[in-house]
Design a protein around this motif. Structure first.
Motif, PDB file in Angstrom:
ATOM      1  N   ASN A   1       0.855  -1.192   0.000  1.00  0.00           N
ATOM      2  CA  ASN A   1       0.000   0.000   0.000  1.00  0.00           C
ATOM      3  C   ASN A   1       0.887   1.236   0.000  1.00  0.00           C
ATOM      4  O   ASN A   1       1.912   1.271   0.686  1.00  0.00           O
ATOM      5  CB  ASN A   1      -0.857   0.031   1.263  1.00  0.00           C
ATOM      6  CG  ASN A   1      -1.696  -1.227   1.388  1.00  0.00           C
ATOM      7  OD1 ASN A   1      -2.559  -1.486   0.561  1.00  0.00           O
ATOM      8  ND2 ASN A   1      -1.417  -2.020   2.421  1.00  0.00           N
TER       9      ASN A   1
ATOM     10  N   PRO B   1       0.667  -5.261   3.226  1.00  0.00           N
ATOM     11  CA  PRO B   1      -0.560  -5.683   3.905  1.00  0.00           C
ATOM     12  C   PRO B   1      -0.275  -6.546   5.126  1.00  0.00           C
ATOM     13  O   PRO B   1      -0.943  -6.414   6.152  1.00  0.00           O
ATOM     14  CB  PRO B   1      -1.299  -6.500   2.842  1.00  0.00           C
ATOM     15  CG  PRO B   1      -0.783  -6.010   1.548  1.00  0.00           C
ATOM     16  CD  PRO B   1       0.635  -5.581   1.794  1.00  0.00           C
TER      17      PRO B   1
ATOM     18  N   ASN C   1      -8.157   3.193  -0.873  1.00  0.00           N
ATOM     19  CA  ASN C   1      -8.209   1.806  -0.415  1.00  0.00           C
ATOM     20  C   ASN C   1      -6.843   1.313  -0.015  1.00  0.00           C
ATOM     21  O   ASN C   1      -5.840   1.670  -0.618  1.00  0.00           O
ATOM     22  CB  ASN C   1      -8.730   0.910  -1.539  1.00  0.00           C
ATOM     23  CG  ASN C   1     -10.201   1.162  -1.796  1.00  0.00           C
ATOM     24  OD1 ASN C   1     -10.950   1.415  -0.862  1.00  0.00           O
ATOM     25  ND2 ASN C   1     -10.587   1.097  -3.052  1.00  0.00           N
ATOM     26  N   LEU C   2      -6.790   0.472   0.996  1.00  0.00           N
ATOM     27  CA  LEU C   2      -5.564  -0.277   1.231  1.00  0.00           C
ATOM     28  C   LEU C   2      -5.897  -1.689   1.681  1.00  0.00           C
ATOM     29  O   LEU C   2      -6.970  -1.950   2.216  1.00  0.00           O
ATOM     30  CB  LEU C   2      -4.623   0.424   2.208  1.00  0.00           C
ATOM     31  CG  LEU C   2      -5.021   0.683   3.636  1.00  0.00           C
ATOM     32  CD1 LEU C   2      -3.791   0.702   4.501  1.00  0.00           C
ATOM     33  CD2 LEU C   2      -5.714   2.031   3.715  1.00  0.00           C
ATOM     34  N   TRP C   3      -4.965  -2.572   1.366  1.00  0.00           N
ATOM     35  CA  TRP C   3      -5.154  -3.975   1.713  1.00  0.00           C
ATOM     36  C   TRP C   3      -4.456  -4.281   3.016  1.00  0.00           C
ATOM     37  O   TRP C   3      -3.364  -3.780   3.275  1.00  0.00           O
ATOM     38  CB  TRP C   3      -4.573  -4.873   0.624  1.00  0.00           C
ATOM     39  CG  TRP C   3      -5.417  -4.954  -0.597  1.00  0.00           C
ATOM     40  CD1 TRP C   3      -5.280  -4.204  -1.720  1.00  0.00           C
ATOM     41  CD2 TRP C   3      -6.523  -5.822  -0.807  1.00  0.00           C
ATOM     42  NE1 TRP C   3      -6.240  -4.561  -2.619  1.00  0.00           N
ATOM     43  CE2 TRP C   3      -7.020  -5.551  -2.097  1.00  0.00           C
ATOM     44  CE3 TRP C   3      -7.153  -6.803  -0.042  1.00  0.00           C
ATOM     45  CZ2 TRP C   3      -8.117  -6.219  -2.632  1.00  0.00           C
ATOM     46  CZ3 TRP C   3      -8.231  -7.473  -0.572  1.00  0.00           C
ATOM     47  CH2 TRP C   3      -8.713  -7.182  -1.856  1.00  0.00           C
TER      48      TRP C   3
ATOM     49  N   ARG D   1      -9.894  -5.383   2.217  1.00  0.00           N
ATOM     50  CA  ARG D   1      -9.639  -4.056   1.675  1.00  0.00           C
ATOM     51  C   ARG D   1     -10.374  -3.062   2.547  1.00  0.00           C
ATOM     52  O   ARG D   1     -11.571  -3.221   2.772  1.00  0.00           O
ATOM     53  CB  ARG D   1     -10.129  -3.964   0.233  1.00  0.00           C
ATOM     54  CG  ARG D   1      -9.577  -2.757  -0.497  1.00  0.00           C
ATOM     55  CD  ARG D   1      -9.935  -2.794  -1.954  1.00  0.00           C
ATOM     56  NE  ARG D   1     -11.354  -2.512  -2.135  1.00  0.00           N
ATOM     57  CZ  ARG D   1     -11.968  -2.560  -3.320  1.00  0.00           C
ATOM     58  NH1 ARG D   1     -11.293  -2.890  -4.395  1.00  0.00           N
ATOM     59  NH2 ARG D   1     -13.249  -2.296  -3.417  1.00  0.00           N
TER      60      ARG D   1
END
Ligand SMILES: Nc1ncnc2c1ncn2[C@@H]1O[C@H](COP(=O)(O)OP(=O)(O)OP(=O)(O)O)[C@@H](O)[C@H]1O
Ligand SMILES: [Mg+2]
Lengths: 363, 336
Positions: free
Chosen positions: A241, A286, A326-328, A319
């Motif tokens: 990310n 992540p 957005n980030l995982w 997510r």
């Protein structure tokens, strides 16, 4: 020790297009080097240059200390395995294996001995009398590896040998190739765009982009300390990310981007000179983002909303939305999180990666 | 080169090897699961199972009717020829060309083959036949040998100037024959080959070159490049790759080339008339001379027999090579 393969100043043009740009590369004796990169970055081209299948425009290639720049492929002491197996359809497996040896004019007994040995190593003895059409994909690729093996070459070149196989077979053959390498101790150059293959097989990985090598390092180094944003993004799945923002402050530097305000005290700058205010990108994998109670104790903790869930059994990837982007994140496989839940997430600054916003190089 | 056999279509490309073979374990697994046989009672009423084929639908009648008519239309002349060639002259004078022969006689065939007069000599078509064979065999072999190597070099060894060479060759294919006839006469005369069979063989080989080279180039270009690379790593040179790798998997394209060349060269008339002299005339030219000879009565039966004899070679090559061709594919001779 003298490198097994040494490439100096290599450039290659297709017409007016420069596909390989002033490349330098040394591969040690018995090393397993993986060339990794996205499609069209020049991996196969580089491999073909080493094999002598393409005429280079500039530079030199040494194999085993010998300048082979102008030599024929068969004179270079290499064996090669191709993505499409490239077995001669009209010959049996034994015929395929012995074709090169016959061309080299080896005595019959020697040829038979070598074919037998290779067949034994690869467990394809029962298939020796079959035509390639009568083999499964895995067997074909074994036969193709056998054809490289019988040459008794010091250097093996693989061009995406597993990418035509299904996932299960690919995993099996990957292990076999690794065992083969530890048994034979040849130098191997292995092209792939599968990062799992790269991470599991390689002694060192060369990440390529647009005809140049961006980073050449052990898999661990590449994972832990990618030297630029492209490499950071390329390695890891789901990928890293990124937050674009600024480094601020004087003695106590902080990274600021939206609601993110991270003290950088624990961050190890690659170059102490880089530790100064300015625009930067922060990357965090992540799997390095923690959630729940752990997150509340972390150097930074934020609240985000879960948007999408991808359960894989062992892990669950979620997510989340933070500041509209957005980030995982990785959660435990047993996590009971649902889309719409609110989650506290956080991470440690020493797990983060900082890149210059313009040059994209690691800070 | 006059006719394009329908079987050309599938043979112009090297069949790409299946990269992902059928997973046999899956096949076994599905075969092992019992499939319900017979009809079950809990199905809805209405259509079920295989859709019944309606053999005598209006569409089928139309299609087969049309096909039959067209076939008859094309076969009728052949029928008339065969029938006429088996009749004696008195029977022919009765005038009904469709009637089957009352009394079958092979005399017209014998006469056409060995007695009919063309110009000065009266030894029938046999002379022309052997002339044609002596033209055909070397021309076919020479042109295909050269063109296949040409195509191979163009497709696999991208040498300097390959593109230019190929362009010139293709442009050459579009220049009308007529333009080149006289220059070639002069050239052959200069080297002392004018009026000889060797000269004609050369002419046929040269004129076959563009289309054949294109044919072979495209075929070899569709052979996976990695096969060629593997052979180079295995130390095979230009000729070794050609003979040991490329040739064995190019049977279909060779058959196509042979069909093209045999029919084209056998049917040739123009070059035969121009570049040879009367006692070396090919069969087609002799046929013309027999049929158009002005002295005496027109012997229709002999003419018909002569025509069929002349057409026999291309006809049999279609049948023969067609079979060979299908067998080559079926035996998996060309599958990766
Ligand atoms: N014969 C050729 N003529 C012109 N350009 C070529 C030729 N072969 C490759 N290229 C170009 O060179 C570049 C590198 O190609 P290369 O095949 O090495 O990529 P790659 O990294 O192996 O990709 P992939 O993962 O898809 O195999 C590509 O941009 C490609 O379009
Ligand atoms: Mg490639």
């Amino acid at each position: 020790m003298e490198p097994s393969i040494s490439i100096r100043n290599l450039s290659l043009d297709f017409g007016s297009l420069r596909v390989l740009k002033d490349l330098d590369l040394n591969v040690g004796q018995g090393e397993f080097l993986v060339l990794l990169g996205s499609s069209g970055c020049g991996k196969s081209t580089l491999l073909n240059c080493i094999a002598g299948l393409l005429e280079i425009s500039e530079g030199q290639i040494f194999i085993g200390g010998r300048n082979v720049t102008w030599e024929e492929p068969s004179q270079r002491g290499i064996g090669m395995v191709f993505q499409s197996y490239a077995l001669y359809p009209q010959m049996t497996v034994a015929g395929n294996l012995s074709f090169g040896l016959k061309n080299a004019g080896l005595p019959k007994a020697e040829i038979a001995a070598r074919v037998d040995r290779a067949a034994k190593i690869l467990q394809i003895e029962p298939l020796l009398d079959r035509k390639p059409a009568a083999l499964s994909g895995g067997q074909r690729q074994r036969a193709a590896i056998g054809r490289a093996l019988v040459r008794d070459a010091d250097v093996f070149l693989f061009d995406e040998p597993l990418s035509n196989l299904d996932a299960k077979l690919r995993a099996d053959l990957r292990v076999e190739i690794k065992q083969l390498h530890s048994k034979l101790k040849n130098t191997m150059i292995y092209v792939t765009h599968d990062q799992i293959e790269a991470m599991t097989l390689a002694d060192r990985i060369a990440i390529m982009r647009g005809g140049s090598i961006l980073q050449l390092d052990t898999p661990e180094e590449i994972y832990l300390r990618p030297n630029c944003r492209y490499v950071a993004n390329f390695i890891g799945s789901p990928s890293m990310n990124f937050f674009d923002g600024r480094i601020e402050g004087g003695d106590h530097l902080r990274f600021v981007s939206g609601s993110l305000n991270l003290p950088l005290a624990g961050y190890a700058f690659a170059d102490p000179q880089g530790a100064r205010p300015g625009p930067a990108t922060l990357g965090i994998r992540p799997e390095h983002i923690v959630s729940g109670a752990e997150a509340e104790a972390a150097a930074i903790s934020l609240t985000a909303e879960v948007d999408l869930i991808e359960p894989l059994g062992s892990d669950t990837f979620a997510r989340v939305t933070l500041d509209g982007s957005n980030l995982w994140i990785r959660l435990d496989g047993q996590a009971r999180t649902r889309p719409g839940d609110r989650l506290v997430i956080g991470f440690a600054p020493e797990r983060a990666h900082l890149f210059d916003l313009d040059t994209e190089l690691r800070l | 080169m006059t006719k394009t056999p329908h079987l050309l279509k599938n043979s112009l490309k090297f069949p790409q090897p299946e990269l992902e073979p059928v997973d046999t374990t899956v096949a076994v697994a599905t075969a092992a699961t019992p499939t319900p046989s017979g009809t079950r009672s809990d199905l809805e009423p209405g259509p079920r199972g295989r859709k019944p084929a309606r053999r005598f639908s209006r569409r089928n009648l139309f299609i087969y009717g049309t096909l039959t008519l067209v076939a008859l239309y094309y076969l009728l002349p052949l029928y008339v020829m065969v029938v006429t060639s088996l009749k004696g002259m008195p029977e022919i004078r009765l005038g009904n060309i469709f009637a089957p022969p009352l009394e079958i006689t092979f005399e017209p065939w014998v006469k056409a083959w060995s007695e009919a007069c063309t110009g000065l000599n009266c030894d029938g078509l046999s002379r022309g036949f052997w002339n044609s064979v002596r033209i055909l065999v070397p021309s076919v072999i020479l042109s295909i040998a050269i063109a296949s190597v040409n195509g191979y070099a163009l497709a696999n060894w991208r040498f300097k100037g390959a593109e230019l060479f190929f362009t010139i060759l293709i442009v050459g294919a579009f220049i009308p024959y007529q333009v080149m006839i006289y220059p070639i006469v002069i050239m052959l005369r200069e080297v002392g080959l004018y009026g000889s069979l060797t000269g004609l063989v050369l002419v046929h080989s040269v004129f076959g070159m563009p289309i054949l080279t294109l044919l072979f180039r495209n075929y070899f270009a569709s052979v996976p490049e990695e096969l060629f690379k593997a052979a180079r790593v295995d130390g095979a040179g230009f000729w070794a790759i050609y003979f040991k790798i490329m040739l064995p998997m190019s049977l279909p394209i060779f058959v196509v080339a042979i069909i093209l060349q045999v029919t084209g060269i056998w049917n040739d008339f123009l070059f035969g008339v121009i570049y040879t002299k009367p006692d070396l005339y090919p069969m087609t030219v002799q046929l013309n001379n027999i049929v158009n000879s002005t002295q005496g009565v027109k012997e229709y039966n002999v003419n018909m027999a002569a025509t069929i004899l002349t057409g026999l070679v291309p006809l049999s090559i279609y049948f023969l090579s067609g079979k060979l061709f299908v067998r080559g594919i079926a035996a998996g001779a060309v599958k990766g």
